[in-house]
Motif scaffolding. Structure first.
Motif, PDB file in Angstrom:
ATOM      1  N   ASN A 127       0.808  -1.220   0.000  1.00  0.00           N
ATOM      2  CA  ASN A 127       0.000   0.000   0.000  1.00  0.00           C
ATOM      3  C   ASN A 127       0.843   1.272   0.000  1.00  0.00           C
ATOM      4  N   VAL A 128       2.147   1.136  -0.012  1.00  0.00           N
ATOM      5  CA  VAL A 128       3.045   2.299   0.045  1.00  0.00           C
ATOM      6  C   VAL A 128       3.697   2.485  -1.315  1.00  0.00           C
ATOM      7  N   ASP A 129       3.428   3.630  -1.946  1.00  0.00           N
ATOM      8  CA  ASP A 129       4.000   3.917  -3.261  1.00  0.00           C
ATOM      9  C   ASP A 129       5.270   4.756  -3.171  1.00  0.00           C
ATOM     10  N   ASP A 178      14.262   0.196   2.359  1.00  0.00           N
ATOM     11  CA  ASP A 178      14.436  -1.035   1.584  1.00  0.00           C
ATOM     12  C   ASP A 178      13.490  -2.145   2.023  1.00  0.00           C
ATOM     13  N   LEU A 179      13.036  -2.112   3.269  1.00  0.00           N
ATOM     14  CA  LEU A 179      12.103  -3.128   3.751  1.00  0.00           C
ATOM     15  C   LEU A 179      10.791  -3.107   2.971  1.00  0.00           C
ATOM     16  N   LEU A 180      10.498  -1.990   2.325  1.00  0.00           N
ATOM     17  CA  LEU A 180       9.250  -1.859   1.586  1.00  0.00           C
ATOM     18  C   LEU A 180       9.290  -2.514   0.216  1.00  0.00           C
ATOM     19  N   GLU A 196      11.630   6.207  -3.595  1.00  0.00           N
ATOM     20  CA  GLU A 196      12.249   6.934  -2.486  1.00  0.00           C
ATOM     21  C   GLU A 196      12.448   8.396  -2.880  1.00  0.00           C
ATOM     22  N   VAL A 197      12.170   9.273  -1.956  1.00  0.00           N
ATOM     23  CA  VAL A 197      12.435  10.696  -2.145  1.00  0.00           C
ATOM     24  C   VAL A 197      13.258  11.152  -0.953  1.00  0.00           C
TER      25      VAL A 197
END
Length: 65
Positions: free
Chosen positions: A5-7, A40-42, A48-49
């Motif tokens: 769910n994390v973009d 990185d766990l995602l 990444e920003v």
């Protein structure tokens, strides 16, 4: 929240020490790497920003810009 769910993840990079021979000092590099390991766990789908969130600008930069 599941990782799917994390973009996008934003994390601040806080450079508060001057560079040494053009390199980030070890303590700050360790903090940055810790944040990147958490991101990185995602997984690879998450973008990444990184933004600079320094509280001040060191004199070494002002004088060498």
């Amino acid at each position: 929240m599941r990782t799917g769910n994390v973009d996008v993840v934003r994390s601040s990079f806080t450079p508060t020490s001057p560079l040494i021979d053009g390199n980030i000092q070890e303590e700050e590099l360790n903090k940055l790497n810790e944040r990147l390991r958490i991101i990185d766990l995602l997984g690879t789908r998450t973008k990444e920003v990184l933004n600079s969130n320094h509280p001040s600008i060191a004199n070494w930069f002002k004088n060498n810009y």
